[in-house]
Design a protein around this motif. Structure first.
Motif, PDB file in Angstrom:
ATOM      1  N   PRO A 135       0.962  -1.268   0.285  1.00 43.75           N
ATOM      2  CA  PRO A 135       0.296  -0.008  -0.364  1.00 43.75           C
ATOM      3  C   PRO A 135       0.818   1.580  -0.168  1.00 43.75           C
ATOM      4  CG  PRO A 135      -0.863  -1.549   1.590  1.00 43.75           C
ATOM      5  CD  PRO A 135       0.726  -1.994   1.102  1.00 43.75           C
ATOM      6  N   ALA A 136       0.316   2.072  -0.398  1.00 46.68           N
ATOM      7  CA  ALA A 136       0.950   3.317  -0.769  1.00 46.68           C
ATOM      8  C   ALA A 136       1.498   3.940   0.759  1.00 46.68           C
ATOM      9  CB  ALA A 136       0.406   4.768  -1.268  1.00 46.68           C
ATOM     10  N   HIS A 137       0.962   3.755   2.021  1.00 48.36           N
ATOM     11  CA  HIS A 137       1.687   3.779   3.038  1.00 48.36           C
ATOM     12  C   HIS A 137       2.255   3.037   3.930  1.00 48.36           C
ATOM     13  CE1 HIS A 137      -1.721   1.734   3.693  1.00 48.36           C
ATOM     14  NE2 HIS A 137      -1.274   1.526   5.178  1.00 48.36           N
ATOM     15  N   VAL A 138       2.568   2.261   3.252  1.00 49.41           N
ATOM     16  CA  VAL A 138       3.662   1.301   3.594  1.00 49.41           C
ATOM     17  C   VAL A 138       5.528   1.442   2.765  1.00 49.41           C
ATOM     18  CG1 VAL A 138       4.570  -1.235   4.014  1.00 49.41           C
ATOM     19  CG2 VAL A 138       2.107   0.127   4.429  1.00 49.41           C
ATOM     20  N   LYS A 139       5.954   2.102   3.291  1.00 50.41           N
ATOM     21  CA  LYS A 139       7.498   1.904   2.626  1.00 50.41           C
ATOM     22  C   LYS A 139       8.684   0.943   3.056  1.00 50.41           C
ATOM     23  CE  LYS A 139       5.491   5.845   1.860  1.00 50.41           C
ATOM     24  NZ  LYS A 139       5.192   6.228   0.244  1.00 50.41           N
ATOM     25  N   PRO A 140       9.067   0.500   2.156  1.00 48.68           N
ATOM     26  CA  PRO A 140      10.470  -0.697   1.947  1.00 48.68           C
ATOM     27  C   PRO A 140      11.612   0.257   2.899  1.00 48.68           C
ATOM     28  CG  PRO A 140       9.572  -0.159   0.006  1.00 48.68           C
ATOM     29  CD  PRO A 140       8.750   0.659   0.971  1.00 48.68           C
ATOM     30  N   LEU A 141      12.007  -0.249   3.891  1.00 47.14           N
ATOM     31  CA  LEU A 141      13.694   0.338   3.865  1.00 47.14           C
ATOM     32  C   LEU A 141      14.657  -0.762   3.520  1.00 47.14           C
ATOM     33  CD1 LEU A 141      15.225   2.128   5.987  1.00 47.14           C
ATOM     34  CD2 LEU A 141      14.801   0.165   8.313  1.00 47.14           C
ATOM     35  N   ASN A 142      14.427  -1.880   4.224  1.00 43.61           N
ATOM     36  CA  ASN A 142      15.592  -3.159   3.184  1.00 43.61           C
ATOM     37  C   ASN A 142      14.896  -4.531   3.078  1.00 43.61           C
ATOM     38  OD1 ASN A 142      15.870  -4.891   5.814  1.00 43.61           O
ATOM     39  ND2 ASN A 142      16.611  -2.870   6.662  1.00 43.61           N
TER      40      ASN A 142
END
Length: 169
Positions: A135-142
């Protein structure tokens, strides 16, 4: 294994031998991740566990330094849910703490691991978000690559007293 032993023994493992990591060990790694501290106890982390080799191939197209996935058994994509954070940007530090817990727990369990940076590289973030349908509000860090270690690098002493400042710079 004692905590300090795991900290000093942890190394980035990029070469794996054939073999599976048990589902129980994956769950232990995720429990360790979720035991990490977060600002104001937001717990904004989300995790995508990937074991499909075809997905690994697609991840390689997105992340040019993820070649170790070719022989990995599992990958955990650590993400931050920005809808849960109380202050913008804290998800990165909180998910970084969760990542470190995974790496240390993997060391104790005899699992090889390496942290593959995604954030702040926008191309990697966008590609991984599309691939994993985040979803747009979930950002991958690593991405954390996991496998049975085929290498055992020696401990490295990175202690540098010149980088320590007391009271003032």
């Amino acid at each position: 294994m004692k905590t300090l032993e795991a900290i000093f023994k942890r190394r980035s493992i990029r070469q794996y031998k054939p073999g599976e990591i048990s589902q129980q060990d994956i769950e232990t790694l995720l429990k360790a991740a979720m035991a990490a501290p977060t600002a104001r106890n937001c717990q904004e982390w989300e995790f995508v566990v990937v074991r499909d080799k075809n997905m690994f191939k697609k991840m390689l197209e997105i992340h040019p330094y993820a070649r170790m996935l070719e022989h990995a058994d599992c990958a955990i994509v650590v993400c931050g849910n920005t809808q849960r954070e109380h202050a913008p940007g804290y998800w990165m530090a909180d998910c970084g703490a969760a990542t470190q817990n995974i790496l240390l727990a993997a060391t104790e369990l005899g699992i090889g691991s390496v942290w593959l940076g995604v954030h702040p590289n926008q191309d990697r973030m966008d590609g991984l978000s599309r691939l994993l349908k985040l979803p747009a509000h979930v950002k991958p860090l690593n991405i954390i690559s996991l496998g049975l270690p085929a290498e055992h690098p020696a401990e490295v002493d990175r202690f540098d007293p010149a980088k320590i400042h007391y009271e003032l710079w």
